[in-house]
Write a protein that holds these residues in place. Structure first.
Motif, PDB file in Angstrom:
ATOM      1  N   ARG A   1       1.251  -1.540  -0.250  1.00 50.94           N
ATOM      2  CA  ARG A   1      -0.065  -0.013   0.242  1.00 50.94           C
ATOM      3  C   ARG A   1       1.232   1.184   0.047  1.00 50.94           C
ATOM      4  NH1 ARG A   1      -5.051  -1.098   4.993  1.00 50.94           N
ATOM      5  NH2 ARG A   1      -5.885  -2.689   3.008  1.00 50.94           N
TER       6      ARG A   1
ATOM      7  N   GLY B   1      -0.581   5.629  -0.172  1.00 51.34           N
ATOM      8  CA  GLY B   1      -1.413   6.570   0.432  1.00 51.34           C
ATOM      9  C   GLY B   1      -0.186   7.841   1.313  1.00 51.34           C
TER      10      GLY B   1
ATOM     11  N   GLY C   1       3.277   4.494   3.638  1.00 50.10           N
ATOM     12  CA  GLY C   1       3.516   3.218   3.561  1.00 50.10           C
ATOM     13  C   GLY C   1       3.326   1.560   3.709  1.00 50.10           C
TER      14      GLY C   1
ATOM     15  N   ASP D   1       2.301  -0.707   8.945  1.00 46.85           N
ATOM     16  CA  ASP D   1       2.293   0.028   8.171  1.00 46.85           C
ATOM     17  C   ASP D   1       3.451   2.364   8.643  1.00 46.85           C
ATOM     18  OD1 ASP D   1       1.293   2.216   9.584  1.00 46.85           O
ATOM     19  OD2 ASP D   1      -0.803   1.506   8.482  1.00 46.85           O
TER      20      ASP D   1
ATOM     21  N   GLY E   1      -7.593   0.257  -3.770  1.00 49.71           N
ATOM     22  CA  GLY E   1      -7.647   1.563  -2.893  1.00 49.71           C
ATOM     23  C   GLY E   1      -8.324   1.703  -1.542  1.00 49.71           C
TER      24      GLY E   1
ATOM     25  N   THR F   1      -6.577   7.208   7.590  1.00 55.97           N
ATOM     26  CA  THR F   1      -5.534   6.877   6.917  1.00 55.97           C
ATOM     27  C   THR F   1      -6.769   6.463   4.642  1.00 55.97           C
ATOM     28  OG1 THR F   1      -5.856   4.637   6.835  1.00 55.97           O
ATOM     29  CG2 THR F   1      -4.307   5.288   7.472  1.00 55.97           C
TER      30      THR F   1
ATOM     31  N   TRP G   1      -5.738   4.721   0.430  1.00 57.69           N
ATOM     32  CA  TRP G   1      -4.130   4.508   0.396  1.00 57.69           C
ATOM     33  C   TRP G   1      -4.969   3.915  -1.012  1.00 57.69           C
ATOM     34  CZ3 TRP G   1      -7.512   1.964   3.629  1.00 57.69           C
ATOM     35  CH2 TRP G   1      -7.727   0.507   3.598  1.00 57.69           C
TER      36      TRP G   1
ATOM     37  N   GLY H   1      -3.077   0.250  -3.503  1.00 59.69           N
ATOM     38  CA  GLY H   1      -2.259  -0.549  -3.296  1.00 59.69           C
ATOM     39  C   GLY H   1      -2.577  -1.300  -4.439  1.00 59.69           C
TER      40      GLY H   1
END
Length: 545
Positions: free
Chosen positions: A389, A391, A410, A431, A519, A536, A538, A540
């Motif tokens: 991931r 973001g 990440g 992360d 995502g 969050t 992201w 991925g």
């Protein structure tokens, strides 16, 4: 989706054999004929349930512009005999001229609907006649079944529109229904078109598209031939070729050894034999979506669970080769019988020069009597996924900085789907994020470097919609918050531990058997140093193993 069919008390099959007809050369004495369609729904027959069949064959027509047909009476009578002898059906045979008009057929269908049918009763309706095309007031093409008193130039007024027949059939309370239509709509063979319709079809650019049917969920759509091919009668057989082999299957074809002949087994046999008999000129096809693993029985009685069956009737799978434990077993559409136990199943698409591209390779446990839908197996992801991931997110700030601090981030996710029970997913996520904050200390402004890293465990579930997969998870874990002020007045970084609880939702698109991209978004709350809400987002890429 599970690699197995979902158990259900409702079974729906629709087998519609609606093929384009065209005269082709054949070493045998054959004539082009209409297709056979079967519509079926419901579980196996329960004790005390009824089996009822209505069969109609129209060979002569009041309007002489409809060519006389040779074998509808023979087709319907032969099928009626097998349904009586091996299936225990109560049969009503409509072959006399006074029984083959529109009013007589509708009366028979109305009587069937009023006969106190129950959900566990089995109903078979068979019609063998001409088919034609007509345009309604809106200019849309309609498929029409031609009855004894149907006019040639305006068949929609006096024939039976296919959509009306399907609607009537679908309203029957029985959940186990089989509709067999022996007809076609191209204007050749067992079909006839008015001059106005022929002129209209000639005006269309390109080939006439295949018909589309509004069929219910859990349906099987089978065709006696591929669209644009001929479905044939044969002088030597004295019947429609596909119907002949369908009847032959009802005499005892039982590949899985359960003591009965189901609709799918009968069609598979008829499909293979029709292909061989016509030297590949007629290729019965099928589309199937099944809920439940107990097909309709048309002949015999189940006396055992039977061997497992791998099957698919999806048009997108046509031509794929099936291998089990490295041994070629056949070609789709159709079914393959295997022994119970663990097997490595592979689907391969021929790529020319003897090569083949692997479409699916999966190790599956199959139980006695189980049917494995290979289409559903293809849609099911491999259980273990690794996802990378990238973001960003928001984390709580420190007392001297912003309320929240944006970070670039990440992460790596490991997910095990269907853990312990179907639909339960277990995940592990780690992360790391980094950002910059503005700090106000003693009436001075400073720049601070902010980093946060955490590890979480998650419980969730997933939903598959074709190639799209939605993951929903709840999370719990802990992490480390790191702050370093860019000033010689302050020493090393300040560290803080926190606990975190959160939820997330993600959408992924599968573009290959093992790869997906997507995502998601999530929200959480952190307890510790610092505390507060965060979130969050992201993008991925995931690899399934």
């Amino acid at each position: 989706m599970s690699s197995r069919m979902v158990p259900s008390t409702t079974w729906g099959l629709v087998l519609l054999a609606l093929a384009g007809c065209a005269t082709t050369g054949d070493a045998r004495s054959t004539a082009v004929k209409g297709p056979v369609a079967l519509i079926d729904s419901g579980p196996a027959a329960a004790a005390g349930s009824r089996r009822v069949a209505v069969l109609l064959g129209v060979g002569q027509f009041d309007d002489r512009r409809w060519p006389a047909l040779r074998f509808p009476a023979a087709d319907s009578a032969a099928l009626a005999q097998q349904l009586q002898e091996r299936g225990g059906f109560t049969v009503q045979l409509l072959n006399a001229p006074e029984q083959t008009g529109r009013a007589a057929l509708l009366e028979a269908l109305d009587a069937l609907a009023a006969s106190s049918l129950r959900p566990d009763d089995t109903v078979v309706v068979y019609l063998s006649t001409h088919g034609t095309l007509s345009r309604d007031l809106g200019g849309q093409l309609r498929q029409v079944l031609v009855l004894r008193d149907t006019g040639h130039e305006r068949p929609l007024d006096s024939g039976l529109e296919l959509s009306e027949l399907l609607q009537r059939f679908d309203r029957l309370p029985s959940q186990r229904k089989v509709l067999i239509l022996a007809t076609c709509y191209s204007g050749a063979g067992k079909s006839s078109l008015s001059e106005a319709m022929r002129s209209y079809l000639r005006s269309l650019k390109g080939a006439t598209p295949p018909p589309l049917y509004d069929v219910s969920r859990a349906t099987m759509v089978l065709s006696a031939s591929a669209w644009g091919e001929a479905a044939r009668e044969d002088e030597q057989l004295g019947q429609d070729i596909y119907t002949h082999f369908l009847i032959e299957a009802l005499r005892g074809y039982d590949p899985n050894g359960d003591g009965a002949t189901s609709v799918s087994e009968a069609h598979d046999f008829a499909r293979q034999q029709t292909y061989r008999y016509t030297q590949g000129q007629q290729r019965p096809t099928a589309i199937m979506t099944i809920e439940g693993d107990d097909p309709i029985v048309l002949g015999g009685q189940r006396t055992a669970a039977g061997s497992p069956l791998l099957l698919s009737y999806r048009s997108s799978f046509d031509g794929l080769r099936v291998a089990v434990d490295g041994v070629p077993k056949g070609e789709l559409p159709g079914g393959v019988v295997v022994e119970p136990g663990w097997h490595e199943i592979a689907l391969e698409r021929p790529a020319g020069n003897g090569a083949a591209a692997t479409v699916l390779r999966r190790r599956v446990l199959v139980q006695p009597g189980e049917q494995v839908d290979l289409g559903a197996l293809y849609e099911q992801e491999l259980p273990l996924q690794l996802e990378l991931r990238l973001g960003g997110g928001l984390v709580p700030g420190t007392p001297h900085g912003s309320p929240v601090v944006p970070l670039g981030a990440g992460g790596l996710l490991v997910r095990r789907q269907d853990t312990l029970i179907r639909g339960l997913d277990l995940s592990w996520l780690t992360d790391l994020g980094y950002g910059v904050d503005s700090l106000a200390i003693n009436q001075q402004r400073f720049v601070g470097d902010v980093a946060a890293g955490d590890t979480r465990l998650g419980l969730g579930t997933h939903f598959a919609f074709g190639p799209c997969v939605v993951n929903v998870d709840g999370w719990g874990g802990g992490g480390l918050h790191w702050l370093a002020v860019r000033s010689a007045l302050y020493g090393g970084p300040r560290l803080g531990l926190y606990a975190v609880l959160g939820v997330s939702a993600a959408l992924r698109l599968r573009f290959a058997e093992v790869w997906s991209i997507g995502g998601g978004v999530g929200g959480d709350y952190r307890f510790g140093a610092p505390s507060g809400p965060g979130g969050t987002a992201w993008l991925g890429a995931a690899l399934s193993l």
